[in-house]
Motif scaffolding. Structure first.
Motif: not given
Length: 528
Positions: A75-81, A96-105
């Motif tokens: 539950e603690d890994a930081q995910i940057i999509f 919903a998946l508690q992402a740390s951030d969301y970046l566009l390519k």
């Protein structure tokens, strides 16, 4: 350093992200990369990264599916999509998946920097919180452990009323049946005083902790065993639900084996008789402590049941002339005489009362153990490695006679063999032959033919003289010679392998690493 992992199906994007200077700047190490979800999931389970840069649109298992799998176990890994699709449905899933951030390519450096800093801070905050909780848990555990160990000591030494000890132990989670069956084992490190000379107090504490910890783990498969440290170098075991001494012997053998394997220490173990009722536990503790004192007589590394010592301790009976003659013949190495005396002596023992048989047997075994120490037999494996244990397992005259005959014959034969001093010249010839035939397949049979003797006789004499088997000595000589040859940089590894008897270079490299610790190539680079 924190650990990061990059998951993207585009090679150049992965390479660009890996080469960013942000990793060093933020003290983050990239520990893995993957181009599809299945590979990434397997790698995540091995590397356990703190931060993931995760492309959503990847083959086999997309980023959202991979993130769900990760969240099921971590539950603690930081995910940057990362994604090239600016669609609300992905953002909703990411939240919903508690992402740390969301970046566009394509990812902009400044945006990546902000996302990594944010993830970094969240990881650190989580670590600080968990470390504080873990520290408190350790303090509570250590306090509880120290308290219940103290109450166990008070119990076995009768330093506090029984009822009070049981109440205090129950409050620590240890529930003992007052009317149950118990026994005590005392386990001492041999030569403990000399072992701790010259080491710091901190190292002594670490050694004692390791000793107690491994002792606990060695007996954790047995039910109702409470282990505690009484004095430096001693661990005491209070064992419940035990009526049969064979269980105690199994525990003692297991404990001694594990301590020898993992700590390379010799220990002596005193075993009490089983008792019923905790009001008698002091008697069991006293028996185990008394038994272990006999290591001064029988030597270290022994398992010493109190039942084996009790006869000797409570009676003072001189040995008869025949028994003394048996001992003198054993000391002299007169194997044939020993066997003849045993045959006649056994017939007399069969007619004696069981109590007298135990008395004579215990005294004789004690003398033979001392004789064994005196002769200092080495490099031999004995059927009766624990004579006191084997003796305590005997229940009838016939069982005792079989044990004594087997044990005395074995020791007598070993002493007889030790009297035959191997020929120095013969052993030197054998060593020289081995060195001269390293490029061939070394064979004990061929060496025996060369020396005109039987392979079995040569094997026994060789080990007696050198302390090593023919195979062990030959292997050591091969690799000593290989190291000498590797010093010659003009020789190829293949040449060296052939000169020491290996036809397969790969097998030589594996065997060299197994024995020396590094490959031939690494050895040549490191030492030349």
């Amino acid at each position: 350093m924190l650990k990061a992992m990059i998951v993207d199906d585009e090679y150049y994007i992965r390479e660009g992200l890996k080469k960013s200077d942000l990793w060093n700047e933020l003290a983050i190490e990239v520990v893995g990369e993957a181009e599809d979800g299945t590979t990434a999931w397997a790698m995540f389970q091995v590397c356990q990264p703190d931060i993931l840069l995760l492309d959503i649109n990847i083959p086999e298992m997309n980023g959202i599916e991979l993130a769900r799998s990760i969240r099921n176990v971590n539950e603690d890994a930081q995910i940057i999509f990362l994604t090239g699709y600016d669609e609300f449905q992905w953002v909703k899933e990411a939240v919903a998946l508690q992402a740390s951030d969301y970046l566009l390519k394509p990812v902009v450096r400044e945006e990546l920097h902000k996302a990594l800093v944010k993830a970094n801070e969240r990881v650190k905050k989580w670590e600080d919180s968990n470390q504080y909780v873990e520290q408190l848990q350790r303090q509570v555990h250590n306090y509880s452990k120290a308290a219940h160990e103290q109450w166990l000591i008070d119990l076995v030494q009768q330093r506090s009323p029984l009822a009070h000890c049981l109440d205090q132990l129950a409050s620590s989670g240890i529930h003992l049946n007052p009317s149950g069956h118990y026994a005590v084992l005392c386990s001492d490190i041999d030569d403990f005083v000399s072992l701790i000379e010259g080491i710091t107090a901190k190292d002594r504490q670490l050694n004692q902790y390791a000793y107690r910890k491994i002792a606990e783990e060695a007996v954790e498969s047995y039910e109702q065993v409470n282990t505690f440290g009484e004095t430096p170098g001693r661990v005491v075991l209070l064992i419940g639900s035990v009526k049969d001494q064979s269980v105690l012997l199994d525990i003692a053998c297991r404990l001694r084996s594990v301590i020898s394997q993992y700590l390379k220490l010799s220990i002596s173990i005193g075993i009490s008789n089983p008792i019923q009722g905790l009001e008698h536990v002091y008697q069991a503790y006293h028996e185990a402590s008394s038994a272990i004192e006999y290591k001064a007589i029988v030597g270290g590394g022994q398992i010493i049941p109190y039942s084996s010592m009790a006869v000797t301790m409570t009676q003072n009976s001189r040995l008869l002339d025949k028994e003394l003659y048996l001992l003198s013949e054993m000391r002299a190495g007169n194997e044939v005489n020993v066997i003849n005396i045993l045959r006649e002596w056994s017939e007399n023992l069969r007619t004696m009362p069981w109590s007298d048989v135990k008395l004579v047997a215990s005294q004789l075994v004690m003398f033979v153990i001392r004789l064994f120490k005196e002769v200092k037999l080495k490099n031999q494996t004995f059927l009766h490695a624990n004579p006191l244990v084997d003796m305590s397992n005997c229940r009838t005259n016939d069982e005792m006679i079989r044990f004594l005959t087997s044990y005395f014959t074995e020791v007598g034969r070993a002493i007889h063999l030790s009297k035959e001093v191997p020929s120095y010249r013969m052993i030197e010839q054998a060593k020289e032959w081995i060195r001269e035939h390293l490029s061939e397949e070394l064979s004990l049979v061929n060496l025996a033919d060369y020396l005109n003797m039987s392979p079995k006789y040569l094997s026994n004499r060789f080990k007696q003289a050198t302390g090593e088997t023919f195979a062990d000595f030959s292997t050591q000589v091969r690799f000593d010679r290989a190291k000498e040859l590797l010093a010659d940089s003009s020789l190829r590894i293949l040449d060296v392998a052939t000169m020491v008897g290996f036809t397969d270079t790969n097998y030589f490299s594996m065997a060299f690493k197994k024995n020396i610790g590094i490959t031939p190539t690494e050895y040549r680079k490191r030492f030349l």
